[in-house]
Design an enzyme around this catalytic site. Structure first.
Site, PDB file in Angstrom:
ATOM      1  N   SER A 100       0.722  -1.087  -0.075  1.00  0.00           N
ATOM      2  CA  SER A 100       0.127  -0.070  -0.083  1.00  0.00           C
ATOM      3  C   SER A 100       0.869   1.394   0.034  1.00  0.00           C
ATOM      4  CB  SER A 100      -0.903   0.051   1.332  1.00  0.00           C
ATOM      5  OG  SER A 100      -2.012   0.927   1.102  1.00  0.00           O
TER       6      SER A 100
ATOM      7  N   ASP B 151      -9.818  -4.548  -4.667  1.00  0.00           N
ATOM      8  CA  ASP B 151      -9.174  -3.650  -3.946  1.00  0.00           C
ATOM      9  C   ASP B 151     -10.039  -2.339  -4.257  1.00  0.00           C
ATOM     10  OD1 ASP B 151      -7.440  -1.904  -2.340  1.00  0.00           O
ATOM     11  OD2 ASP B 151      -5.875  -2.842  -2.851  1.00  0.00           O
TER      12      ASP B 151
ATOM     13  N   HIS C  72      -7.817  -5.577  -0.107  1.00  0.00           N
ATOM     14  CA  HIS C  72      -6.610  -4.708  -0.331  1.00  0.00           C
ATOM     15  C   HIS C  72      -5.508  -5.494   0.355  1.00  0.00           C
ATOM     16  CE1 HIS C  72      -3.986  -1.261  -0.316  1.00  0.00           C
ATOM     17  NE2 HIS C  72      -3.738  -1.119   0.912  1.00  0.00           N
TER      18      HIS C  72
END
Length: 273
Positions: A107, A218, A248
């Site tokens: 991320s 996601d 995610h």
């Protein structure tokens, strides 16, 4: 779960707490670069798998995150965070000279890892990006526009259900006192925009092997926007695995064993080469 220990370093903006999952005679070093609002301790299961695979694993809590210094979730300049990760790499190099180093970024950590590879790629054996904030990510611009219109950044915390189809992952995240559950901060949003542009203009990483892992459901960091950035960053040595239905956090997903198998096969190929 593998034993871990802590190091305390002086980072660019204060005390940096680093978790190490040690290996007595590692084949390689893995630097785990965590995402926004969380901390390195959430990667214990990943570290266990990597240690069993022959890695010494290091994961810093970024400034403003976990147990490191700084106002919560405030990152004024991601270049400083990249410098902090490099300081951790130097600790790992000193402990395990000559061992190849791989960086695994999730991320926001994918953005940091991408920039790290642009700055320090000559010292890396591979780059792994999981649901990376890279390319076209609309969240910072949208939140800053709303802040301009209403005078403050809207309080829209991460929905734990967006992390994984496994409800235990969301429940643990919601109950974790080291996770930030409040609104994003303006300096961090502005830093995201600057660094997305910096990485976009920073060139590709040449022959460095890159593994990209992403869930096609996601909703925090949509797949299509990341693809733009990943393909621009890769110099051609790109391996990608897109997981149907995954959200995610692919390392915490219901098919995590498949994801981890893909990661280990990629690393085996890198180490063999």
């Amino acid at each position: 779960m593998a034993d871990s220990r802590e190091h305390v370093l002086e980072g660019t903006r204060g005390t940096l707490v680093v978790r190490e999952w040690p290996h007595e005679r590692p084949r390689y070093v893995a630097l785990v670069v965590h995402g926004y609002a969380e901390h390195a301790g959430r990667y214990g299961d990943l570290a266990d798998v990597l240690v069993a695979h022959g890695a010494a694993v290091y994961g810093p809590d970024h400034v403003g995150h976990g147990r490191s210094a700084g106002e919560r979730v405030v990152i004024e300049d991601f270049e400083d965070v990249v410098t902090d990760v490099h300081a951790v790499a130097e600790v790992a190099h000193a402990a395990h000279p000559g061992r190849p180093v791989v960086v695994i970024g999730h991320s926001m950590g994918g953005l940091i890892a991408a920039r790290y590879a642009q700055r320090y790629g000559d010292g890396l054996a591979a780059l792994v990006l999981s649901g990376p904030v890279i390319g076209a990510w609309e969240t910072p611009g949208r939140l800053l526009a709303e802040a301009e219109a209403h005078g403050e950044v809207p309080d829209i915390p991460v929905n734990p259900a967006a992390l994984s189809r496994d409800p235990e992952v969301g429940a643990a995240y919601a109950a974790d006192p080291l996770v930030w559950h409040g609104p994003m901060k303006r300096p961090t949003l502005e830093a995201f925009l600057r660094t997305l542009e910096t990485v976009a203009k920073g060139g590709d990483v040449g022959a460095l092997p890159v593994l990209w892992l992403h869930g096609d459901d996601d909703r925090l960091v949509p797949l299509a926007g990341s693809r733009i950035g990943v393909e621009r960053l890769s110099g051609g040595a790109l391996t990608e695995h897109i997981h149907a239905g995954a959200r995610h956090e692919v390392f915490h997903e219901t098919d995590r064993d498949v994801v981890l198998g893909e990661l280990l096969r990629f690393l085996d190929g890198v180490l063999a080469a």
